[in-house]
Design an enzyme around this catalytic site. Structure first.
Site, short mmCIF file in Angstrom:
data_model
loop_
_atom_site.label_atom_id
_atom_site.label_comp_id
_atom_site.label_asym_id
_atom_site.label_seq_id
_atom_site.Cartn_x
_atom_site.Cartn_y
_atom_site.Cartn_z
CB CYS A 210 52.66 21.07 13.98
SG CYS A 210 53.61 20.85 15.50
CE LYS B 283 63.42 11.44 22.88
NZ LYS B 283 62.06 11.89 22.57
CB THR C 10 48.52 14.82 20.26
OG1 THR C 10 49.20 16.00 19.74
CG2 THR C 10 48.38 14.96 21.75
CE LYS D 16 60.81 24.40 11.06
NZ LYS D 16 60.17 25.49 11.72
N1 LIG Z 1 57.39 19.69 17.53
C1 LIG Z 1 56.90 20.92 17.47
O1 LIG Z 1 57.43 21.80 16.79
C2 LIG Z 1 55.66 21.28 18.24
C3 LIG Z 1 55.31 22.64 18.39
C4 LIG Z 1 54.17 22.96 19.12
C5 LIG Z 1 53.39 21.97 19.67
N2 LIG Z 1 53.74 20.65 19.50
C6 LIG Z 1 52.90 19.62 20.13
O2 LIG Z 1 53.55 19.17 21.32
C7 LIG Z 1 53.32 17.77 21.52
C8 LIG Z 1 54.65 17.04 21.62
O3 LIG Z 1 55.31 17.18 20.39
P1 LIG Z 1 56.85 16.79 20.22
O4 LIG Z 1 57.23 17.16 18.84
O5 LIG Z 1 57.62 17.34 21.37
O6 LIG Z 1 56.76 15.20 20.37
P2 LIG Z 1 57.95 14.14 20.55
O7 LIG Z 1 57.48 12.89 19.94
O8 LIG Z 1 59.24 14.75 20.11
O9 LIG Z 1 58.05 13.95 22.15
C9 LIG Z 1 57.10 13.32 22.92
C10 LIG Z 1 57.82 12.58 24.03
O10 LIG Z 1 56.88 12.08 24.97
C11 LIG Z 1 57.37 10.87 25.50
N3 LIG Z 1 56.29 10.14 26.17
C12 LIG Z 1 55.18 9.59 25.65
N4 LIG Z 1 54.43 9.01 26.62
C13 LIG Z 1 55.08 9.22 27.79
C14 LIG Z 1 54.83 8.85 29.15
N5 LIG Z 1 53.75 8.17 29.50
N6 LIG Z 1 55.72 9.22 30.09
C15 LIG Z 1 56.83 9.91 29.77
N7 LIG Z 1 57.12 10.28 28.50
C16 LIG Z 1 56.27 9.94 27.53
C17 LIG Z 1 57.95 10.18 24.28
O11 LIG Z 1 58.85 9.16 24.62
C18 LIG Z 1 58.61 11.35 23.56
O12 LIG Z 1 59.97 11.49 23.93
C19 LIG Z 1 52.43 17.33 20.37
O13 LIG Z 1 51.09 17.41 20.77
C20 LIG Z 1 52.70 18.38 19.30
O14 LIG Z 1 51.63 18.54 18.41
C21 LIG Z 1 54.86 20.29 18.81
#
Ligand SMILES: NC(=O)c1ccc[n+]([C@@H]2O[C@H](COP(=O)([O-])OP(=O)(O)OC[C@H]3O[C@@H](n4cnc5c(N)ncnc54)[C@H](O)[C@@H]3O)[C@@H](O)[C@H]2O)c1
Length: 432
Positions: A263, A35, A86, A324
């Site tokens: 989510c 990435k 999470t 979606k």
């Molecule tokens: N996707 C959404 O629309 C959205 C909206 C609001 C809140 N959230 C919340 O935000 C959080 C992240 O969601 P997301 O969709 O961005 O997840 P995602 O899976 O797209 O991204 C998470 C990233 O964290 C990285 N990661 C994990 N452990 C790591 C570490 N130790 N060091 C460095 N990088 C690390 C992973 O490689 C991954 O790229 C979740 O809790 C989610 O519920 C998501």
């Protein structure tokens, strides 16, 4: 200010890019080398409208950097945003916080000066307290403040949601971090966004309560749509009639497939798990989850009826398979519940999605990706409009018919039943 985003996924990347555009120095860290290498080459690993242009602009003017070096990034920053995943625990319903706690341990080892450590990830009530305990084990009192600043952006609209949020919620138990965060967000506050300061636990719960409420609204209108189908009523009349009441509001009152995405499914389960831990019963949310889990079965039964109980050897086309429109995110998409069942029943499935091929269907028998709407419709028996991308909104279906007309099942109520039926198509939609 020097910011560090840990986790460069949908939330970390979008917020990192937007914070850099507001003039901050931002370093985005991810453990996924692939990435980070893509990002360094100016390639965006996710589909999010407008993100690429903004990322490249800020990368070129050196306000935005990408790295896998967590230790150095922590040392070099004043404010650290935790944006890791999470997900739901395997074989459970609570949130798996292992990624959050791993990061907290890493931070505790690398703190060299005062830092604000912020969870942007969605985390259950008391997670901030646990992060604090992890940090205190290293005897670094007064060198940090743990804050909750949940993210409310929607995939597909993420940049606009970040720049013009309905509200910015900051939960902290000290005044200093609140002052610094208010300052960080001041460009958005001055454009009219509401800034709310609460306790850390309240901020954590605001996020879950909001998502659970939105999931409830969707599920509610989906159940009303079922009743409309049995009583010859148009559910859209109900949505308008209800939505004009300012206490209700019209958004999230559109009937369709089961809610999905990264989510709502996991967050509704996690809030129940938290409530159970505190011996509190969230019966409304429990029934929302149950109803939503049943939603795909209801739609599959309808497909069965539409095809007169003869699914075997039928050619079915899915237009859109993500949860979606305007995202490439497949997490918990309702297509993942429906396509395998149809395949098992002997259907021959083709799908077209504007974000391309999906590895999720690789091992499912008789499911094929087509790279255009035209190819996906060739010789089909049934077209299922599963997501509402703009390019699905004005298809001239007549142009794609060769021989026998296909049936259309519009799960997003995009088309006018009168107009489509006037063209000689058998047309079905949701709650109409
Ligand atoms: N996707 C959404 O629309 C959205 C909206 C609001 C809140 N959230 C919340 O935000 C959080 C992240 O969601 P997301 O969709 O961005 O997840 P995602 O899976 O797209 O991204 C998470 C990233 O964290 C990285 N990661 C994990 N452990 C790591 C570490 N130790 N060091 C460095 N990088 C690390 C992973 O490689 C991954 O790229 C979740 O809790 C989610 O519920 C998501």
């Amino acid at each position: 200010m020097k910011l560090c985003m840990i986790g460069t996924g949908y939330v970390g990347l979008v917020s990192g890019v937007c914070f850099s555009d507001l003039g901050n120095d931002v370093i985005c860290v991810d453990k996924d080398l692939n990435k980070i290498n893509l990002l360094k080459k100016g390639k965006i690993p996710i589909y999010e409208p407008g993100l690429s242009e903004l990322a490249i602009k800020n990368f070129r003017n050196k306000r935005l950097r990408f790295t896998t070096d967590l230790k150095k990034s922590i040392k070099d920053s004043d404010i650290i945003f935790i944006c890791v995943g999470t997900p739901t625990k395997k074989n459970g319903s609570s949130a798996d916080l292992s990624q959050i706690y791993n990061v907290a341990k890493q931070i505790s080892k690398s703190i060299n000066k005062f830092k604000i450590i912020i969870t942007k990830s969605t985390v259950p009530v008391t997670t901030g307290d646990e992060i604090e305990k992890i940090l205190l084990k290293k005897n670094i009192k007064n060198k940090f403040s743990v804050v909750s600043n949940p993210e409310f952006l929607r995939e597909g609209e993420a940049i606009r949601d970040f720049i013009y949020p309905d509200r910015i919620v900051v939960g902290s138990n000290d005044k200093k971090s609140n002052r610094i965060l208010k300052n960080l967000y001041s460009p958005l506050i001055s454009k009219g966004s509401q800034y709310i300061h609460t306790s850390r636990r309240a901020a954590e719960l605001i996020k879950y309560a909001s998502n659970a409420f939105l999931a409830t609204k969707i599920t509610f209108i989906n159940e009303i749509a079922n009743l409309c189908e049995k009583t010859g009523i148009n559910v859209e009349d109900i949505s308008i009639g209800m939505g004009l009441d300012k206490r209700i509001g019209s958004r999230f009152l559109r009937a369709g497939p089961a809610y999905g995405g990264s989510c709502f499914p996991k967050d509704t389960k996690a809030i129940i798990s938290t409530a159970d831990k505190f011996k509190s019963n969230l019966s409304v949310i429990k029934s929302v989850i149950k109803s939503n889990e049943n939603r795909s079965k209801i739609l599959l039964n309808r497909i069965n009826k539409i095809l007169k109980n003869k699914i075997k050897n039928k050619k079915i086309t899915f237009l859109g398979v993500t949860f979606k429109a305007n995202t490439d995110d497949m997490r918990d998409s309702s297509s993942l519940n429906m396509i395998p069942v149809l395949s098992k029943k002997g259907a021959h499935i083709r799908y077209f999605d504007p974000t391309g091929y999906k590895k999720e269907f690789k091992k499912i028998k008789n499911v094929f990706y087509e790279d255009s709407i035209r190819k996906s419709l060739e010789g089909t028996d049934l077209v299922i409009i599963h997501t509402e991308w703009n390019e699905f909104k004005s298809i001239n279906f007549k142009n794609f018919v060769k021989g026998k007309k296909f049936i259309i099942y519009d799960m997003r109520n995009i088309y006018s039943p009168i107009k489509i039926k006037a063209q000689g198509f058998k047309y079905f939609s949701i709650g109409r």
